[in-house]
Design a protein around this motif. Structure first.
Motif, short mmCIF file in Angstrom:
data_model
loop_
_atom_site.label_atom_id
_atom_site.label_comp_id
_atom_site.label_asym_id
_atom_site.label_seq_id
_atom_site.Cartn_x
_atom_site.Cartn_y
_atom_site.Cartn_z
N SER A 215 38.91 43.20 34.69
CA SER A 215 40.15 42.59 35.15
C SER A 215 39.94 41.91 36.49
O SER A 215 39.01 42.23 37.24
CB SER A 215 41.25 43.65 35.28
N TYR B 111 40.44 40.04 44.05
CA TYR B 111 39.63 41.18 43.61
C TYR B 111 39.14 40.97 42.18
O TYR B 111 39.90 40.54 41.32
CB TYR B 111 40.47 42.46 43.67
N VAL B 112 37.87 41.26 41.98
CA VAL B 112 37.31 41.23 40.63
C VAL B 112 36.67 42.59 40.36
O VAL B 112 35.84 43.06 41.13
CB VAL B 112 36.23 40.13 40.48
N GLU B 113 37.11 43.23 39.30
CA GLU B 113 36.48 44.48 38.87
C GLU B 113 35.31 44.07 37.99
O GLU B 113 35.53 43.50 36.93
CB GLU B 113 37.51 45.30 38.08
#
Lengths: 125, 371
Positions: A58, A40-42
């Motif tokens: 993050s 996951y990449v925010e």
């Protein structure tokens, strides 16, 4: 460990590739290896102002979240939307999979960053 | 100084091994395949885990059965020889000391397998602190043999075929939640049980420390050409998570009762007095306060342990474990939420991720079941 010669590096294991007045930011091969499978990449918001060494966003591995700091100050002008569905691109090619791009407000900040040789030495310490 | 299992020396030089501090133990979080690769290997083929950090306590004597049956919530008196049973072990207030496996050799000899992080606490609780042992005039013999035993988990749908080759047809005939202690593997005496913590078929193999390296090497060297790989604690966690197997410290703690964690199948309220019975009966009669449910993220985000859970903005609980499910490719969480709100599968809740309420929906658990 892959450390391309044309990038600048931070002690927090981010890289930046400067094209004109814009710097593309990602995490290094060492960082992706340490994190393991990234799931996951925010992505930060476009137009957000970031300061040097401040947490810009993050990324998360299977196990945990890790901050990504901006190596320079400026305005976010682009984010890599491919990472929304394929966070693992960072594991596959960490230097192709940039996370965000910053329009540099103070290019002299780049002088504080390490070149490839210095980063390699830093990793070996 | 971190503790190490005897198998550390075997795999410390394996390609890609990443070691972490796991509750005071230096253990692999993953090997070369990475957590997701190891997870898939166990779902499709088989993987090997060093779980020697787990604790083993023996209980022997005329009162062994009576004592253990008082100590744990499941019905040990109903067990037959060579059977294994899962059970929570509660404090008088219904909170959980630990969850464990009971191995019955005979009515007078048992082995308890407990969580690594709880070994000292459990042994103290079992041998000194509980009411039964304080009052009893005929105590069973107790020994904490954790330091002498190693354990290898061999998990996955094909593990049974490999065990047949390596141990013999008898290994394949061991039924689910049963064990044998008279079989040999790599020429070494072992306790072999058809148990595991992955939601897959498989075995847990207990051997003396001095035999652990030979057993590990035999298992690995004779199966690696067919894709069996060493797996770390990272995959162990994602596998147990998808199958909704509780992890002490997350889904079970001294502040969460086994009824709240939806383990009522393992809490036999009708049996004679046992530790925590009054509290658990009262909880059942007066309404169990919380329930362990599953959720799937609708908005983008990863639900992580400790994040609060909300319903229409109001806090109703928290996430106990969460990650991206390798099999389902979804961001999933186990959440401990208030009961009595009329929540059902499909209903929308919110998870607070970095200060923002992100939408999620309740889904059925276990998230993944091997058919």
């Amino acid at each position: 460990m892959n450390i391309p010669g044309d990038l600048k590096y931070t002690e927090d294991h981010e890289w930046i590739r400067v094209e004109g007045s814009v710097g593309y930011v990602g995490i290094t091969d060492h960082a992706q290896h340490e994190l393991g499978d990234i799931v996951y990449v925010e992505l930060p918001e476009v137009d957000m102002e970031v300061e040097k060494d401040e947490e810009a966003t993050s990324i998360e591995s299977v196990k945990a979240a890790a901050p990504v700091n901006s190596p320079v100050s400026g305005k976010i002008v682009e984010v890599n939307e491919d990472l929304e569905d394929e966070a693992e691109l960072i594991n596959k090619d960490p230097y192709e999979a940039y996370i965000f791009a910053v329009e540099l407000s103070d290019p002299s900040e780049l002088d504080d960053l390490m070149d490839a040789d210095a980063y390699k030495e830093f990793l070996e310490k | 100084m971190l503790k190490r299992t005897v198998l550390y020396d075997v795999y410390k030089d394996y390609d890609g091994v990443k070691l972490i501090d796991f509750g005071g133990w230096e253990l692999p979080v993953n090997f070369e395949a990475g957590i997701i690769g190891e997870h898939m290997a166990v779902r499709e083929n088989a993987g090997l885990f060093d779980v020697s950090h787990m604790g083993e306590i023996t209980v022997e004597g005329e009162t062994a059965e009576t004592f253990i049956n008082w100590l744990v919530t499941n019905d040990v008196a109903s067990m037959h020889d060579n059977q294994c049973m899962y059970s929570p072990m509660c404090y008088p207030d219904g909170g959980v000391v630990d969850d464990l496996l009971v191995y019955r050799y005979s009515r007078v000899k048992y082995l308890l397998v407990v969580n690594a992080s709880n070994i000292e606490k459990d042994y103290k609780w079992i041998s000194e602190e509980n009411e039964w042992i304080k009052k009893s005039s005929s105590k069973p013999d107790l020994e904490n043999i954790s330091g002498k035993m190693s354990q290898i988990a061999f998990q996955g749908p094909k593990a049974v075929d490999y065990m047949k080759e390596l141990v013999g047809a008898e290994a394949a005939q061991i039924k689910f939640f049963h064990f044998r202690d008279d079989l040999k593997i790599a020429g070494k005496s072992a306790i072999i049980s058809r148990t595991g913590y992955t939601g897959e078929d498989g075995f847990e193999i207990y051997i003396a420390n001095e035999d652990a390296a030979d057993v590990w090497n035999t298992l690995y060297q004779s199966t690696r050409d067919r894709g069996v790989i060493p797996c770390g604690l990272g995959a162990r966690d994602t596998l147990r998570f998808e199958s909704k197997l509780p992890l002490y410290g997350h889904e079970l703690t001294k502040d969460i009762s086994p009824l709240e964690a939806n383990l009522s199948y393992f809490v036999k309220l009708e049996k004679d007095d046992f530790c925590g019975k009054d509290a658990l009966v009262s909880q059942k009669e007066n309404g169990i306060p919380r329930s362990l449910r599953g959720c799937e993220m609708v908005d983008r985000g990863v639900p992580r342990a400790g994040y609060t859970v909300h319903l229409n903005g109001e806090e109703i609980g928290f996430v106990t474990s969460g990650t991206k499910s390798p099999m389902l490719n979804k961001f999933l969480g186990l959440v401990l939420v208030k009961r009595g709100l009329g929540l059902k599968t499909g209903d929308e809740i919110e998870v607070a991720i970095n200060g923002k309420l992100k939408k999620a929906k309740l889904v059925k658990t276990p998230f993944y079941k091997n058919t």
